[in-house]
Design a protein around this motif. Structure first.
Motif, PDB file in Angstrom:
ATOM      1  N   VAL A  87       0.468 -12.082  29.473  1.00  0.00           N
ATOM      2  CA  VAL A  87      -0.500 -13.257  29.697  1.00  0.00           C
ATOM      3  C   VAL A  87      -0.526 -13.609  29.546  1.00  0.00           C
ATOM      4  CG1 VAL A  87      -1.710 -11.532  31.074  1.00  0.00           C
ATOM      5  CG2 VAL A  87      -2.463 -11.452  28.657  1.00  0.00           C
ATOM      6  N   ALA A  88       0.395 -13.924  27.831  1.00  0.00           N
ATOM      7  CA  ALA A  88       0.147 -14.766  26.267  1.00  0.00           C
ATOM      8  C   ALA A  88       1.019 -14.919  25.017  1.00  0.00           C
ATOM      9  CB  ALA A  88      -1.412 -14.944  25.679  1.00  0.00           C
ATOM     10  N   VAL A  89       1.350 -15.556  25.010  1.00  0.00           N
ATOM     11  CA  VAL A  89       2.332 -15.477  22.828  1.00  0.00           C
ATOM     12  C   VAL A  89       1.235 -14.918  22.260  1.00  0.00           C
ATOM     13  CG1 VAL A  89       4.115 -16.850  21.807  1.00  0.00           C
ATOM     14  CG2 VAL A  89       3.560 -17.248  24.229  1.00  0.00           C
ATOM     15  N   GLY A  90       1.857 -14.332  21.809  1.00  0.00           N
ATOM     16  CA  GLY A  90       0.595 -13.417  20.050  1.00  0.00           C
ATOM     17  C   GLY A  90       0.948 -11.983  19.758  1.00  0.00           C
ATOM     18  N   GLU A  91       0.662 -12.092  18.770  1.00  0.00           N
ATOM     19  CA  GLU A  91      -0.570 -12.698  17.428  1.00  0.00           C
ATOM     20  C   GLU A  91       0.464 -12.985  16.966  1.00  0.00           C
ATOM     21  OE1 GLU A  91      -4.466 -11.160  14.847  1.00  0.00           O
ATOM     22  OE2 GLU A  91      -3.268  -9.831  16.308  1.00  0.00           O
ATOM     23  N   ILE A  92       0.033 -14.488  16.611  1.00  0.00           N
ATOM     24  CA  ILE A  92       1.245 -15.669  15.809  1.00  0.00           C
ATOM     25  C   ILE A  92      -0.178 -16.581  15.225  1.00  0.00           C
ATOM     26  CG2 ILE A  92       2.456 -15.790  17.860  1.00  0.00           C
ATOM     27  CD1 ILE A  92       1.405 -18.204  18.072  1.00  0.00           C
ATOM     28  N   GLY A  93       0.226 -16.818  14.258  1.00  0.00           N
ATOM     29  CA  GLY A  93      -0.235 -17.776  13.482  1.00  0.00           C
ATOM     30  C   GLY A  93       0.086 -17.677  12.004  1.00  0.00           C
ATOM     31  N   LEU A  94      -1.501 -17.700  10.973  1.00  0.00           N
ATOM     32  CA  LEU A  94      -0.974 -18.237   9.264  1.00  0.00           C
ATOM     33  C   LEU A  94      -2.115 -17.266   9.017  1.00  0.00           C
ATOM     34  CD1 LEU A  94      -0.848 -21.961   9.249  1.00  0.00           C
ATOM     35  CD2 LEU A  94       0.754 -20.083   9.520  1.00  0.00           C
ATOM     36  N   ASP A  95      -1.422 -16.559   7.880  1.00  0.00           N
ATOM     37  CA  ASP A  95      -2.663 -15.442   7.266  1.00  0.00           C
ATOM     38  C   ASP A  95      -2.095 -15.470   5.451  1.00  0.00           C
ATOM     39  OD1 ASP A  95      -3.497 -13.183   5.602  1.00  0.00           O
ATOM     40  OD2 ASP A  95      -4.495 -12.640   7.319  1.00  0.00           O
ATOM     41  N   TYR A  96      -3.008 -16.145   4.936  1.00  0.00           N
ATOM     42  CA  TYR A  96      -2.524 -16.737   3.472  1.00  0.00           C
ATOM     43  C   TYR A  96      -3.906 -15.752   2.334  1.00  0.00           C
ATOM     44  CZ  TYR A  96      -0.253 -21.028   4.967  1.00  0.00           C
ATOM     45  OH  TYR A  96       0.132 -22.391   5.340  1.00  0.00           O
ATOM     46  N   PHE A  97      -4.403 -14.829   3.438  1.00  0.00           N
ATOM     47  CA  PHE A  97      -5.412 -13.597   2.325  1.00  0.00           C
ATOM     48  C   PHE A  97      -4.538 -12.751   2.061  1.00  0.00           C
ATOM     49  CE2 PHE A  97      -8.145 -10.417   2.526  1.00  0.00           C
ATOM     50  CZ  PHE A  97      -9.085 -10.627   1.107  1.00  0.00           C
ATOM     51  N   TYR A  98      -3.715 -12.443   2.811  1.00  0.00           N
ATOM     52  CA  TYR A  98      -2.843 -11.210   2.061  1.00  0.00           C
ATOM     53  C   TYR A  98      -2.090 -11.337   1.867  1.00  0.00           C
ATOM     54  CZ  TYR A  98      -5.833  -7.640   3.608  1.00  0.00           C
ATOM     55  OH  TYR A  98      -7.653  -6.778   4.463  1.00  0.00           O
ATOM     56  N   ASP A  99      -1.392 -12.941   2.692  1.00  0.00           N
ATOM     57  CA  ASP A  99       0.246 -13.550   2.161  1.00  0.00           C
ATOM     58  C   ASP A  99       1.779 -12.690   1.594  1.00  0.00           C
ATOM     59  OD1 ASP A  99      -0.133 -16.551   1.585  1.00  0.00           O
ATOM     60  OD2 ASP A  99      -0.445 -15.791  -0.426  1.00  0.00           O
TER      61      ASP A  99
END
Length: 269
Positions: free
Chosen positions: A100-112
């Motif tokens: 039903v979707a494209v994901g989980e995608i994005g940015l994570d600069y906390f854990y890097d």
């Protein structure tokens, strides 16, 4: 003597679990978890892909029952594992009946856990998959508000179906941008945590018409079950907290978030 935990409430109106990771649950057999999930009137469950090695697993899980669905995508933690073969697999299944979707995608600069430039490139490439296949997106953004906004702005015109910024813990700037652009914000057990007033502030500012309920199980178990592995059947506690924070009747929250979920992931043709 230990304090007795509340029983899980069961609502008359069904609810939808928009974000969990069924293949990561360890505390009890999956069949038992699914049975308990149905017992609390959860009508549909979306299990989320995060890495190359669980893309196929999510598809297998979504085929186990008519009410189970999945996504296809690579989490920013795994951005350095993304390659042309992985992209081809996501593209090949982006329009599957139970995806039903494209994901989980994005940015994570906390854990890097991955190079930031690589995260940005992989984020863009997967947003393009969503555009090409008319699919909503499940976004992870942590400590990367400005960069998330900048990249989403690149796709404002081409990404017709928005989706959700899940497990929202970012600031009001990203929240307002997302809401203005028609995105939903996903909230989970964090809303019940004592020190999460910043998240509850975002719940207050978000229209109930743009809120989705999720657990992110097995992570972020809500009060009063913190310390135990999270599971989709704890979702009613999230609904209750959203109603409390927004000062709305619980039934209004349940029915509206249900329709938000349908609109986002299960639109009527």
């Amino acid at each position: 003597m230990s304090k007795k935990r509340r029983e899980i409430p069961v609502f008359d109106h069904p609810i939808i679990e928009t974000h969990c990771h069924l293949d990561y649950l360890k505390e009890r057999p999956l069949e038992e978890t699914l049975a308990q999930t149905r017992q609390v009137n959860i009508e549909r469950v979306i299990t989320i892909a995060v890495a190359p090695d669980n893309l196929a697993k999510v598809r297998e899980l979504s085929a186990k029952a008519s009410w189970l669905y999945g996504t296809q995508g690579i989490h920013p933690h795994e951005a350095e594992t993304y390659n042309d073969a992985v992209e081809a697999e996501i593209r090949a299944h982006a329009r599957d009946e139970k995806i039903v979707a494209v994901g989980e995608i994005g940015l994570d600069y906390f854990y890097d856990k991955a190079d930031r430039a690589t995260q940005q490139d992989v984020f863009r490439r997967q947003l393009q998959i969503a555009c090409d296949n008319d699919r909503p997106v499940v976004i992870h953004s942590r400590e990367a508000d400005e960069e998330t906004i900048a990249i989403l702005k690149e796709f404002e015109q081409s990404l017709k179906r928005r989706g959700v910024i899940h497990s929202f813990t970012s600031g009001p700037g990203l929240a307002q941008y997302a809401l203005d652009q028609g995105w939903n914000l996903g909230f989970n057990g964090i809303t019940t945590f004592n020190k999460a007033e910043n998240v509850r502030d975002i719940v207050r500012m978000a229209p109930i018409s743009q809120i989705l309920l999720e657990t992110d199980a097995p992570f972020l178990t809500p009060v009063p079950y913190r310390g135990k592995e999270n599971a989709p059947f704890y979702l009613p506690f999230v609904a209750e907290k959203i109603a409390e924070v927004k000062g709305l009747p619980l039934n209004n929250v349940i029915t509206q978030t249900y329709h938000n979920s349908l609109r986002t992931f299960f639109p009527t043709p």
